[in-house]
Design a protein around this motif. Structure first.
Motif, PDB file in Angstrom:
ATOM      1  N   ALA A   1      26.677  16.030  45.420  1.00 55.16           N
ATOM      2  CA  ALA A   1      28.003  17.000  44.739  1.00 55.16           C
ATOM      3  C   ALA A   1      26.977  18.240  44.048  1.00 55.16           C
ATOM      4  CB  ALA A   1      28.684  16.338  43.916  1.00 55.16           C
ATOM      5  N   GLU A   2      26.210  17.761  43.217  1.00 56.97           N
ATOM      6  CA  GLU A   2      25.492  18.814  42.194  1.00 56.97           C
ATOM      7  C   GLU A   2      24.857  19.699  42.850  1.00 56.97           C
ATOM      8  OE1 GLU A   2      24.175  20.729  38.797  1.00 56.97           O
ATOM      9  OE2 GLU A   2      26.086  19.309  39.135  1.00 56.97           O
ATOM     10  N   GLN A   3      24.049  19.336  43.807  1.00 62.13           N
ATOM     11  CA  GLN A   3      23.262  20.484  44.823  1.00 62.13           C
ATOM     12  C   GLN A   3      23.979  21.241  45.517  1.00 62.13           C
ATOM     13  OE1 GLN A   3      21.316  17.381  47.065  1.00 62.13           O
ATOM     14  NE2 GLN A   3      19.238  18.198  46.675  1.00 62.13           N
ATOM     15  N   ARG A   4      25.256  20.857  45.747  1.00 60.49           N
ATOM     16  CA  ARG A   4      26.326  21.671  46.639  1.00 60.49           C
ATOM     17  C   ARG A   4      26.923  22.854  45.437  1.00 60.49           C
ATOM     18  NH1 ARG A   4      27.983  16.580  48.777  1.00 60.49           N
ATOM     19  NH2 ARG A   4      29.972  16.652  47.615  1.00 60.49           N
ATOM     20  N   ARG A   5      26.951  22.141  44.168  1.00 59.69           N
ATOM     21  CA  ARG A   5      27.479  23.191  43.297  1.00 59.69           C
ATOM     22  C   ARG A   5      26.378  24.123  42.822  1.00 59.69           C
ATOM     23  NH1 ARG A   5      26.863  24.601  38.241  1.00 59.69           N
ATOM     24  NH2 ARG A   5      25.522  23.069  37.821  1.00 59.69           N
ATOM     25  N   ARG A   6      25.091  23.613  42.883  1.00 64.89           N
ATOM     26  CA  ARG A   6      24.142  24.930  42.506  1.00 64.89           C
ATOM     27  C   ARG A   6      24.083  25.827  43.906  1.00 64.89           C
ATOM     28  NH1 ARG A   6      19.466  20.755  40.324  1.00 64.89           N
ATOM     29  NH2 ARG A   6      20.449  19.969  38.302  1.00 64.89           N
ATOM     30  N   MET A   7      24.281  25.365  45.105  1.00 63.95           N
ATOM     31  CA  MET A   7      24.303  26.361  46.124  1.00 63.95           C
ATOM     32  C   MET A   7      25.430  27.387  45.782  1.00 63.95           C
ATOM     33  SD  MET A   7      23.755  24.085  49.389  1.00 63.95           S
ATOM     34  CE  MET A   7      22.594  22.796  49.769  1.00 63.95           C
ATOM     35  N   ALA A   8      26.337  27.027  45.477  1.00 60.14           N
ATOM     36  CA  ALA A   8      27.580  28.223  45.285  1.00 60.14           C
ATOM     37  C   ALA A   8      27.089  28.744  43.944  1.00 60.14           C
ATOM     38  CB  ALA A   8      28.878  27.357  44.853  1.00 60.14           C
ATOM     39  N   ALA A   9      26.396  28.250  42.957  1.00 61.74           N
ATOM     40  CA  ALA A   9      26.155  28.944  41.767  1.00 61.74           C
ATOM     41  C   ALA A   9      25.312  30.220  42.127  1.00 61.74           C
ATOM     42  CB  ALA A   9      25.632  28.180  40.713  1.00 61.74           C
ATOM     43  N   TYR A  10      24.114  29.915  43.117  1.00 64.66           N
ATOM     44  CA  TYR A  10      23.118  30.860  43.452  1.00 64.66           C
ATOM     45  C   TYR A  10      23.921  32.032  44.037  1.00 64.66           C
ATOM     46  CZ  TYR A  10      19.678  32.948  45.951  1.00 64.66           C
ATOM     47  OH  TYR A  10      18.468  33.641  46.573  1.00 64.66           O
ATOM     48  N   VAL A  11      24.947  31.985  44.720  1.00 67.95           N
ATOM     49  CA  VAL A  11      25.654  32.814  45.375  1.00 67.95           C
ATOM     50  C   VAL A  11      26.377  33.568  44.466  1.00 67.95           C
ATOM     51  CG1 VAL A  11      27.302  33.418  47.209  1.00 67.95           C
ATOM     52  CG2 VAL A  11      25.846  31.573  47.765  1.00 67.95           C
ATOM     53  N   VAL A  12      26.975  32.881  43.603  1.00 71.54           N
ATOM     54  CA  VAL A  12      27.701  33.643  42.413  1.00 71.54           C
ATOM     55  C   VAL A  12      26.905  34.685  41.650  1.00 71.54           C
ATOM     56  CG1 VAL A  12      29.137  33.521  40.474  1.00 71.54           C
ATOM     57  CG2 VAL A  12      29.655  32.015  42.660  1.00 71.54           C
ATOM     58  N   ALA A  13      25.814  33.969  41.338  1.00 68.44           N
ATOM     59  CA  ALA A  13      24.975  34.612  40.587  1.00 68.44           C
ATOM     60  C   ALA A  13      24.290  36.142  41.041  1.00 68.44           C
ATOM     61  CB  ALA A  13      23.830  33.937  40.329  1.00 68.44           C
ATOM     62  N   ARG A  14      24.081  36.008  42.508  1.00 70.83           N
ATOM     63  CA  ARG A  14      23.719  37.336  43.038  1.00 70.83           C
ATOM     64  C   ARG A  14      24.897  38.407  43.105  1.00 70.83           C
ATOM     65  NH1 ARG A  14      22.444  35.387  48.848  1.00 70.83           N
ATOM     66  NH2 ARG A  14      22.257  37.385  49.353  1.00 70.83           N
ATOM     67  N   LEU A  15      26.183  37.822  43.176  1.00 70.51           N
ATOM     68  CA  LEU A  15      27.138  38.722  42.852  1.00 70.51           C
ATOM     69  C   LEU A  15      27.636  39.542  41.699  1.00 70.51           C
ATOM     70  CD1 LEU A  15      29.931  36.609  44.959  1.00 70.51           C
ATOM     71  CD2 LEU A  15      28.530  38.765  45.869  1.00 70.51           C
TER      72      LEU A  15
END
Length: 421
Positions: free
Chosen positions: A315-329
């Protein structure tokens, strides 16, 4: 004595030649038999129907010679493709095989310019992998030559184009069949070099998806072939942007009833070890969801498949994947795209959809995704609407089900990805 003997011999030769000449003149060569009368329309049609019946029996009985004996020997390319087609079906786990003339359109068919065209339905089921049979419409063309009727073609390019027919791998090339449990995969001679690796990752993907998607049988059919016709005709993106496409297979052309969902991969992606496992889990998720998401907006269709694919991670790895995208935006988080807009900027659209669906699954449980799909399925009949929902109608369903509209869901997913709550 010698002189007399010569005269006698010459006389004898002259007599013999004279008799031979008499014989040749008096015995004319036998007359050639008259060509047979052309068949009447009903005779031509009956002979064509008999050929369909013979081909049906030969196909079901595995009689290759009798199947090919119905084809015109002079149509060399057609003979070759028919031999390949028969061999492909013989190598595949098929059942419920049938070739049948199409009602009165076949029995009333009339010849024209020495040819007769007859619609024929070809039906089969992939035994052990799909529960329903699939029927395709063929158009047989028969020719007659001196009373002999033979098949010269089984398709019509113009009709196929109008009907939107897309060939299957067994229509295009020799297939290499691989089976593992409830997985059927079709390769060709080139892609078969990667079959072992692809099958291993298909097995692993199946286990991941089985654990994430309720009530899935685990049966799947996948194509990994060099001919990209099927991929190109089905993808809403450019082929080089497309890793694979899952698609519904109707029970017959034009029907809304779906027999199965299969998928086809792009070999350039599927044969890349780093990308393959992501691709296969995503496409297997589409197969598992089947038609459950057929009425859902594109971001939910693709985002849910991506969420299922990522359940391979914590679950934590999945959240970090999403956070990476948000950081780019940065601070500008766009709304979730739908329809053709989704595929205009595919990389961003997929990642945002994955973040939204992962957020819902993490904060409300995975069943929230399936419930949302059910709500979209029920909405169109409730509204008495045949076409897709408008953006306002999608927002209305979202507010009713999760208390957020499209833009609100995107913002909530971004906040969760960054803050973890």
């Amino acid at each position: 004595m010698r002189s007399g003997a010569r005269v006698g011999i010459v006389a004898s030769l002259l007599t013999a030649l004279s008799c031979a000449a008499c014989t040749l003149v008096s015995d004319p060569p036998p007359a050639r038999p008259a060509p047979p009368e052309p068949l009447s329309p009903s005779q031509f049609r009956d002979a064509a129907l008999d050929i369909v019946e013979r081909r049906d029996a030969a196909l079901r009985g595995g009689d290759r010679d009798d199947f090919l004996s119905t084809v015109d020997d002079d149509a060399l390319q057609f003979v070759a493709t028919q031999a390949r087609w028969f061999d492909n079906l013989a190598a595949m786990p098929v059942t419920d095989v049938r070739l049948a003339p199409v009602g009165r359109r076949a029995t009333d068919a009339a010849p024209e310019d020495g040819e007769l065209r007859m619609p024929v339905d070809f039906t089969m089921r992939l035994d052990g992998y799909e529960q329903r049979s699939v029927t395709q419409r063929l158009l047989y063309t028969f020719s007659e030559d001196e009373g002999v009727v033979a098949l010269v073609n089984d398709r019509d390019a113009g009709r196929d184009r109008r009907a939107g027919w897309i060939p299957d791998p067994w229509d295009l090339d020799h297939v290499v069949v691989r089976e593992s449990g409830s997985i059927l995969a079709l390769f060709d001679e080139d892609t078969a070099l990667y079959a072992d690796a692809v099958m291993l990752d298909l097995e692993a993907s199946r286990e991941t998806v089985l654990a994430a998607v309720p009530d899935w049988s685990g049966q799947l059919v996948a194509y990994d072939v060099s001919d990209l016709t099927g991929l190109e005709r089905r993808t809403p993106m450019q082929v080089f942007e497309t890793g694979g496409v899952a698609y519904p297979v109707p029970v017959r052309p034009g029907s809304d009833e779906v027999a199965a969902v299969r998928f086809i991969v792009n070999p350039d992606v599927a044969h890349n070890g780093l990308q393959r496992e992501f691709l296969l889990r995503h496409e297997v998720a589409h197969v598992a969801l089947g038609t459950k998401d057929a009425a859902s907006p594109t971001w939910l269709v693709e985002g849910a498949a991506e969420y299922v694919s990522r359940t391979h991670y914590s679950a934590e790895q999945r959240r970090r994947m999403a956070a990476y995208v948000v950081a780019r935006l940065g601070t500008a988080v766009p709304a979730l795209a739908n329809g053709v807009d989704f595929y205009a900027v595919p990389e961003l659209s997929y990642e945002l959809a994955a973040a939204a669906c992962t957020y819902l699954a993490a904060t409300r449980g995975p069943e929230s995704l399936w419930d949302l799909m059910d709500a979209f399925t029920a909405e169109r009949p409730r509204l008495g609407q045949a076409g897709p929902l408008t953006a306002a109608q999608v927002d209305a369903v979202l507010r009713r089900e999760i208390g957020l509209d499209n833009a609100g869901l995107a913002r909530a997913a971004a906040v969760w990805a960054v803050g973890g709550s």
